[in-house]
Design an enzyme around this catalytic site. Structure first.
Site, short mmCIF file in Angstrom:
data_model
loop_
_atom_site.label_atom_id
_atom_site.label_comp_id
_atom_site.label_asym_id
_atom_site.label_seq_id
_atom_site.Cartn_x
_atom_site.Cartn_y
_atom_site.Cartn_z
N ARG A 179 5.55 0.30 15.03
CA ARG A 179 4.78 -0.84 14.55
C ARG A 179 4.53 -0.74 13.05
O ARG A 179 4.21 0.35 12.54
CB ARG A 179 3.44 -0.93 15.29
N ASP A 231 2.46 -2.31 9.54
CA ASP A 231 1.19 -2.95 9.17
C ASP A 231 1.44 -4.27 8.45
O ASP A 231 2.57 -4.60 8.07
CB ASP A 231 0.39 -2.03 8.25
N TYR A 254 11.30 5.75 6.30
CA TYR A 254 10.62 4.78 5.44
C TYR A 254 11.07 4.99 3.99
O TYR A 254 11.43 6.09 3.58
CB TYR A 254 9.11 4.95 5.51
N ARG A 278 1.86 5.68 3.34
CA ARG A 278 1.11 5.11 2.21
C ARG A 278 0.06 6.08 1.68
O ARG A 278 -0.21 6.11 0.47
CB ARG A 278 0.49 3.78 2.63
#
Length: 260
Positions: A54, A56, A114, A201
């Protein structure tokens, strides 16, 4: 039959991947809700999807992998083109592959990747600004890379998870992390078996302090050992984050870009 999809999306206009309302009910726009609605129109029946990871609100995906089941007699090309034609311009189904009944997009993934992009110059971006974070302070990408290597391996990443993270534990295996400079851009590439909520992040936010010379390189190792989110840097903006995609065993029969 069970199918796997490769889905590309610009997360700027969505409240993340996960559907936040029941099918047919009004709610915040999410990628899952849009995709399920489009697939349901192609199938002429409700369709439920499961994703590899998932994302954000505001986070983008190059190849999110999704699986779903349907008895509708459709060819893979029909699912791909039919769903894409019913999706908003910011979402596209890149491929569709029939898979085994026990294939699972989330639990079958061996790793997830990522990429985080930072425009590092004095002036904010005008072009492609929804895909970049911006830092006006000069960054030492080499120092960020050296500091980040302390995160490799299996560790408790409590210092880099949000307080809202629902994972039962914070142990994850970080398999690769690299920080490089490409002109005015600093790029962070990360691969792990799985990620915690805001983990990438939060790692980037801490590395930015090292790159700007506000913290020594050894600070990152200290944060990891402390297991205390309050000691780490701020959460980096969502706009710079791209979910490159998961990786699966080749026996699953998926395209090369998501196969090990």
């Amino acid at each position: 039959m069970r199918y796997a999809l490769g889905v590309e999306y610009d997360g700027s206009g969505f409240s993340g991947w996960q559907r936040l309302s029941q099918p047919g009910e009004a709610g915040p726009p999410t990628v899952q809700a849009a995709l399920e609605q489009a697939l349901g129109q192609v199938a002429d029946a409700p369709v439920a999807t499961v994703c590899a990871g998932r994302t954000d609100a505001g986070v983008h995906a190059l190849c999110q992998v999704v699986h779903f089941d349907s008895d509708a007699p459709r060819e893979p090309r029909g699912w791909m083109l039919g769903a894409t034609s019913r999706l908003p311009p910011s979402v596209a189904v890149r491929w569709c592959v029939p898979v085994a009944d026990d294939f699972h997009a989330r639990f079958g993934a061996l790793a997830r990747r990522y990429r985080y992009r930072i425009l590092n110059r004095a002036v904010r971006p005008a072009l492609a600004r929804q895909y970049l974070a911006w830092c006006r302070r000069p960054l030492d990408a080499a120092a960020m890379h050296r500091a980040a290597q302390a995160l490799l391996g299996e560790h408790d990443f409590s210092s880099f998870r949000t307080v809202h993270c629902q994972a039962p534990h914070a142990r994850r295996e970080l398999q690769r992390i690299a920080v490089t400079r490409e002109g005015d851009e600093v790029v962070v590439e990360v691969q792990a078996n799985a990620f915690l909520h805001h983990m990438v992040r939060n790692i980037v936010g801490s590395l930015l302090e090292v790159g700007a010379g506000e913290r020594p390189e050894a600070w990152i190792a200290g944060l990891l050992a402390a297991r205390d989110r309050t000691l780490a840097g701020a959460t980096a903006p969502a706009s710079g984050l791209l979910f490159v995609g998961p990786l699966y065993p080749r026996a699953c029969g998926l395209p090369c870009e998501v196969s090990l």
